[in-house]
Design an enzyme around this catalytic site. Sequence first.
Site, short mmCIF file in Angstrom:
data_model
loop_
_atom_site.label_atom_id
_atom_site.label_comp_id
_atom_site.label_asym_id
_atom_site.label_seq_id
_atom_site.Cartn_x
_atom_site.Cartn_y
_atom_site.Cartn_z
N THR A 1 -15.58 7.19 5.30
CA THR A 1 -16.58 6.94 4.27
C THR A 1 -17.16 5.55 4.49
O THR A 1 -16.45 4.62 4.87
CB THR A 1 -15.98 7.05 2.86
OG1 THR A 1 -17.00 6.80 1.88
CG2 THR A 1 -14.85 6.06 2.64
N HIS B 1 1.67 7.77 1.53
CA HIS B 1 2.93 7.18 2.01
C HIS B 1 4.06 8.21 2.07
O HIS B 1 5.11 7.94 2.65
CB HIS B 1 3.33 6.01 1.10
CG HIS B 1 4.15 4.96 1.80
ND1 HIS B 1 4.66 5.13 3.06
CD2 HIS B 1 4.53 3.73 1.40
CE1 HIS B 1 5.34 4.05 3.42
NE2 HIS B 1 5.28 3.19 2.43
#
Length: 412
Positions: free
Chosen positions: A323, A375
């Site tokens: 992006t 994560h």
Amino acid sequence: MILEMKVPSPGESIKEVEIATWLVKDGDYVEKDQAIAEVDSDKATLELPAEMSGVITLKAEEGDTVAVGAVVCLIDTDAAKPAGGAAPAAEAPKAEAPKAEVKAEAPKAAPVQAPAATSYAAGTPSPAARKILDEKNIAPATVSGTGKGGRITKDDAVNAVPSMGTPTGGSRGTERTKLSMLRRKVAERLVSAKNETAMLTTFNEVNMTPINQIRNEYKDAFKAKHGGLGLGFMSFFTKAVTRALELYPDVNSMMDGDYKIAYDFADISIAVSGPKGLMVPVVRNAELLTFRGIEAEIKRLALRARDGQITVDDMTGGTFTITNGGVFGSMLSTPIINPPQSGILGMHNIIERPIAVNGKVEIHPMMYVALSYDHRIIDGRESVGFLVAVKEALENPVELLMNGDAKRALEL
């Protein structure tokens, strides 16, 4: 013959759509394959073409949510086409016969209602109303209930507006509009990504001088050789990302319950802003494309998104997202993961800043880059290593992205 037009299925996972705009009016004559409506799904805005020629009768209003397969209009295929091919104009109102004179009656006084007796329910919201008021952070005491005994109903809560303070003059108009189905789905996915992933963001900065030098040297020849195609930054970033994904394959994987799905290809989703909101079309097998191939595909998808012609298939899939908030002037941000992907790279604006180079202070065009990652599946070593690999490739593009020959890589 009366033809029933039903909502076609835009994709396997889509069960309903919303009528965004009717492009014709009730009673118009439509031609076969003429676009008669724009419909919003939770992934894209699509045009609905007429299946036959004839006079159309609308069976749904703008803003209605209709199930896939539901009838939204009727087409009378036996109706004659108006002369000149134009849609029939509205008929002039027929002269009405003179009506008998109606004697005016004196207005009756409206019955005066006795004030409702105070009830224990006055000012008390129903469970549904309380939930809505809590979401809006509105105190029930500030809402007038219209329910029995003064109880606050769900409609009262929906229509309640938070206090904007004491006005001091000037225009203070408000407008309440319903979000499109696409915007509501984007909002749902963004909140889901925040709530259902262990999202972290790591940052780095890139010296854009080497890429600027390549673009300045070859962009005119690139444009002339490849039919007006521009040599932008996105091809360099896409090539750098696909290289880094090969070095750190965990970033190119997804979670599926108790399992990890790893991909040996790189389908890169490119976030673009369209007239209907955020679109994320996919560049398939970007690892196999040349600089010219990437630029051509990004241009094709961006034009389709801008013109409202993007399809569900164009946005299906993707293993990693890029992006670019820099086109709007963003200096630094924490991009949100595009589920079910595990990583997203954020580009930002390029600012000339002083940096230390071989013990000397020099001015260089610099860009901050950000990697947001899940994560649960990507450890710190992989995330930081991935972003460093992107940085290294962008700061040494000729050697790491072009095999030492810029002209050949650019097909010049």
